[in-house]
Design a protein around this motif. Structure first.
Motif, mmCIF file in Angstrom:
data_model
loop_
_atom_site.group_PDB
_atom_site.id
_atom_site.type_symbol
_atom_site.label_atom_id
_atom_site.label_comp_id
_atom_site.label_asym_id
_atom_site.label_seq_id
_atom_site.Cartn_x
_atom_site.Cartn_y
_atom_site.Cartn_z
ATOM 1 N N PRO A 1 37.825 -13.429 19.800
ATOM 2 C CA PRO A 1 38.326 -13.940 20.819
ATOM 3 C C PRO A 1 37.775 -13.703 22.162
ATOM 4 O O PRO A 1 37.496 -14.351 23.081
ATOM 5 C CB PRO A 1 39.893 -13.801 20.878
ATOM 6 C CG PRO A 1 40.048 -13.261 19.470
ATOM 7 C CD PRO A 1 38.955 -12.482 18.847
ATOM 8 N N PRO A 2 37.680 -12.298 22.509
ATOM 9 C CA PRO A 2 36.948 -11.772 23.609
ATOM 10 C C PRO A 2 35.596 -12.172 24.129
ATOM 11 O O PRO A 2 34.956 -12.817 25.001
ATOM 12 C CB PRO A 2 37.292 -10.141 23.791
ATOM 13 C CG PRO A 2 38.246 -9.976 22.933
ATOM 14 C CD PRO A 2 38.251 -11.061 21.790
ATOM 15 N N LEU A 3 34.884 -12.103 22.690
ATOM 16 C CA LEU A 3 33.468 -12.770 22.867
ATOM 17 C C LEU A 3 33.155 -14.115 23.124
ATOM 18 O O LEU A 3 32.492 -14.421 24.151
ATOM 19 C CB LEU A 3 32.788 -12.375 21.505
ATOM 20 C CG LEU A 3 31.218 -12.764 21.222
ATOM 21 C CD1 LEU A 3 30.359 -12.184 22.614
ATOM 22 C CD2 LEU A 3 30.678 -12.181 20.067
ATOM 23 N N VAL B 1 47.772 -24.656 19.349
ATOM 24 C CA VAL B 1 46.219 -24.198 19.128
ATOM 25 C C VAL B 1 45.509 -23.770 20.371
ATOM 26 O O VAL B 1 45.222 -24.652 20.936
ATOM 27 C CB VAL B 1 45.601 -25.216 18.307
ATOM 28 C CG1 VAL B 1 44.086 -24.760 18.003
ATOM 29 C CG2 VAL B 1 46.431 -25.542 16.947
ATOM 30 N N GLY B 2 45.052 -22.430 20.319
ATOM 31 C CA GLY B 2 44.196 -22.011 21.499
ATOM 32 C C GLY B 2 43.007 -21.442 20.500
ATOM 33 O O GLY B 2 42.769 -21.098 19.620
ATOM 34 N N MET B 3 41.852 -21.357 21.535
ATOM 35 C CA MET B 3 40.603 -21.174 20.801
ATOM 36 C C MET B 3 40.425 -19.722 20.241
ATOM 37 O O MET B 3 39.883 -19.307 19.560
ATOM 38 C CB MET B 3 39.355 -21.263 21.923
ATOM 39 C CG MET B 3 38.936 -22.683 21.981
ATOM 40 S SD MET B 3 38.721 -23.619 20.461
ATOM 41 C CE MET B 3 40.141 -24.781 20.175
ATOM 42 N N GLU B 4 41.494 -18.909 21.086
ATOM 43 C CA GLU B 4 41.528 -17.504 20.544
ATOM 44 C C GLU B 4 42.045 -17.256 19.217
ATOM 45 O O GLU B 4 41.631 -16.584 18.238
ATOM 46 C CB GLU B 4 42.420 -16.589 21.547
ATOM 47 C CG GLU B 4 41.940 -16.506 22.910
ATOM 48 C CD GLU B 4 42.144 -17.713 23.703
ATOM 49 O OE1 GLU B 4 42.828 -18.376 23.221
ATOM 50 O OE2 GLU B 4 41.857 -17.652 24.953
ATOM 51 N N ILE B 5 43.146 -18.157 18.989
ATOM 52 C CA ILE B 5 43.618 -18.393 17.565
ATOM 53 C C ILE B 5 42.538 -18.950 16.715
ATOM 54 O O ILE B 5 42.433 -18.285 15.358
ATOM 55 C CB ILE B 5 44.769 -19.169 17.565
ATOM 56 C CG1 ILE B 5 45.871 -18.396 18.327
ATOM 57 C CG2 ILE B 5 45.376 -19.651 16.160
ATOM 58 C CD1 ILE B 5 47.414 -19.440 18.593
#
Length: 660
Positions: free
Chosen positions: A394-396, A500-504
């Motif tokens: 997720p951080p990347l 739904v988030g992109m980190e998930i």
């Protein structure tokens, strides 16, 4: 296991005498003519020197230059019979060409120039002639072997530059070790090679500290590590010469030459030559008329020719079993680095040969226990590293997404780029560690499976085979449970667009990537021990769908952070979560990024599939190029436009067709 192998006995030392000009500095290659005369390349003096059988000077030819008959660091030599004429073939290394002469030293022809093309070389260092008049040439800095006609025409080529770390990253150990699919092997600045009795080649892969046996088509057959542990002092092999049968002598730059039986690679010992490491060159063993086989060695420091007689003795190199202590321990630190590349392999070769004598049974049990303990340690650390990678995704992704979105001033943009670089560097470091651990784990499993599966045919090891299969099935059951629970969680999350988030998404796909990998190698290993094993039906559908999507990552989990919206949309389309898929495509299409058009096409196709034709028309009007024929994606846009036209006809074309 009794093996007769050669030993060397120094019979005669002949001074190199009468050579004019500067003293001989470095003998790079040596060949023997049928009449006993000796040809060697005096590399640093840029010339070829010819001696008689007693070491007396006959002539020298060459000198530094690029003209016909001149050299710039000549290296490999060979005698080739072409059209009933014997020629001297010279690898003119730094002129990047091959020159040919008759045995009186007269220049005949040349071919080659610097480059990477079919007709080029980048430092040719060794050459072998074959019975058909072809020349096999080791092209060092292009990391390849080429076969040419004597007139320079290219016949074949194989090889590429690869370190062992790059090989491990590129190849899948499941395919190679458990499914017997050939590995893609390369070389790293190879220095020498010979042709074996079966026609294959043994290549001195200097930069990778190993010997590689390859077929004439370039298929890797086996490799022999010259280092057990990857820590200084490294062993740098740089020459190889056939001695007798399958025994070769390997010259090392920084250590004593080694006698090595390539079929029993644990049988090796110092060759006990009179020369210092790195200062001698060997001609292939030859047999004088009426005499014993001899090995001729040129020593450029002592300026002598040493002649060694070869004799067969029983097991002069080592006892019949490998003597290195079997590795294995409670922690990764206790396992010698890369022991599995040589010692474990040697033990495997030894234990798989024939029926086990009782004396070997205890060794075999230790071997199996070592493999299991090492695999257990590697698996434990591998799971920890994969957990770290899942947390890093997720951080990347967020860092990359900020850079892709833009809209920042120059200072903030540079800070964002540095954040991406730091995150990517940390991710790559952890990924390299995972690659090494994964290879270690699968090699350990494959070693045990290979031995148990082969022995099973002879009725041995029934208890051990069953126990190891049960151990693998237990591990498979745990990974299956993890997979089912993860898929259930993903389905619940992805069914609701607002959750739904992109980190998930990035984290979820990284987890799936790793779980599928564990399931695949466990299935391959269990199937070799228990042919009745079947993958549960409850797992197949979801696994198939997710495996197809994982192919989009091209085997690299880093790609999870590149286009997670695409993965999310494709998966939700498969599962029928159309609202979530539409939200994912819309989010990316409306960001005015260079990939917006890709997501607009995906969104158009989805809207047409779900019958939302008015929305599809709006997307086409907004994103489709005015003249699609001039775009590289013309076919895709034209297909969407045709579908839109057909579906908006009144009455629909499908009804018209059905009514005739």
């Amino acid at each position: 296991m009794k093996v007769d192998t050669p030993c060397l006995e120094l019979k005669k030392t002949i001074p190199i005498s009468g050579v004019p000009g500067p003293p001989v500095l470095s003998v790079s290659s040596i060949v023997l003519a049928p009449d006993g005369s000796i040809y060697f390349s005096d590399e640093y003096n840029h010339r070829i020197v010819v001696l008689n059988a007693e070491g007396e000077f006959i002539r020298a030819q060459g000198g530094r230059g690029a003209g016909a008959g001149e050299f710039w660091y000549p290296r490999g030599l060979a005698l080739a019979d072409v059209n009933n004429t014997t020629m001297l073939v010279v690898c003119d290394a730094w002129n990047h060409r091959i020159q040919m002469f008759d045995l009186d030293g007269n220049y005949l022809s040349e071919f080659g120039s610097i480059g990477e093309g079919e007709e080029n070389f980048n430092e040719p260092v060794s050459v072998i002639s074959d019975m058909e008049g072809g020349l096999w040439i080791l092209d060092r800095c292009n990391h390849r072997i080429k076969r040419h006609r004597a007139d320079g025409g290219l016949l074949s080529t194989f090889g590429k530059g690869m370190t062992m770390a790059q090989e491990e990253e590129k190849n899948n150990p499941v395919n190679i070790l458990l499914e017997n699919i050939g590995a893609e092997t390369g070389f790293h600045y190879p220095m020498d090679f010979i042709q074996l009795a079966d026609g294959s080649f043994l290549i001195v892969d200097t930069g990778n500290h190993r010997l590689v046996n390859v077929s004439q088509e370039g298929a890797a057959l086996r490799s022999i590590r010259m280092d057990i542990e990857e820590k200084p002092p490294f062993s740098y092999p740089f020459t190889v010469s056939p001695v007798m049968g399958d025994v070769v002598i390997v010259g090392l730059l920084n250590a004593q030459s080694v006698l090595l039986d390539i079929n029993n690679p644990w049988m090796r010992a110092g060759a006990r030559l009179n020369s210092e490491p790195g200062r001698s060159r060997l001609a292939p063993a030859w047999k004088l008329k009426g005499g014993a086989p001899e090995l001729v060695v040129a020593d450029s420091k002592r300026l002598v020719i040493d002649r060694y007689e070869l004799a067969l003795v029983e097991n002069p190199l080592a006892p019949s079993a490998p003597q290195a202590e079997l590795p294995g321990g409670a922690s990764l630190a206790e396992i010698p680095g890369r022991w599995d590349k040589i010692d474990r392999h040697d033990w495997g070769l030894y234990l798989k040969r024939g029926d086990r004598p009782e004396a070997d049974m205890e060794l075999a049990l230790k071997y199996l226990d070592s493999c299991k303990r090492s695999a257990s340690v590697a698996a434990q650390i591998l799971i920890e590293v994969e957990g770290e990678l899942c947390q890093m995704t997720p951080p990347l992704y967020n860092a990359r997404d900020r850079v892709r979105l833009g809209g920042m001033n120059a200072e903030d943009f540079e800070k964002a780029r540095m954040e991406v670089a730091r995150a990517a560097l940390s991710f790559s470091g952890a990924l390299e560690k995972r690659t090494a651990l994964r290879w270690r784990l699968i090699k350990d499993i494959a070693a045990a499976v290979d031995l148990l599966a082969i022995d099973g045919k002879a009725g041995h090891w029934t208890k051990e085979r069953s126990a190891f299969a049960d151990l693998l099935k237990s591990e498979y059951g745990q990974r299956e449970k993890d997979f089912v629970e993860t898929v259930k969680w993903i389905r619940e999350k992805f069914s609701r667009p607002d959750s739904v988030g992109m980190e998930i998404v990035t984290n979820a796909f990284a987890v799936i990537f790793f779980l599928l990998d564990h399931l695949n190698y466990l299935i391959a290993a269990i199937s070799k021990l228990d042919r009745s094993f079947m993958e549960p039906d409850t797992l197949k559908d979801d696994k198939r769908v997710l495996a197809e999507l994982v192919k989009e990552l091209k085997g690299d989990v880093r790609n999870v952070t590149n286009e997670p919206e695409k993965l999310l949309g494709l998966l939700c389309e498969r599962w029928g979560f159309f609202e979530t898929a539409q939200a994912a495509y819309t989010r990316k299409a409306e960001r005015n990024h260079k990939s917006s058009e890709v997501y607009a096409r995906l969104l158009t196709g989805l809207l047409q599939k779900t019958g939302e034709l008015e929305k599809a028309k709006q997307i086409l009007d907004r994103f489709a190029p005015k003249d699609v024929s001039k775009t590289t994606t013309a076919g895709i846009w034209e297909r969407h436009m045709r579908v839109q036209k057909i579906m908006t006809q009144d009455p629909p074309l499908s009804i018209t067709l059905s009514q005739g």
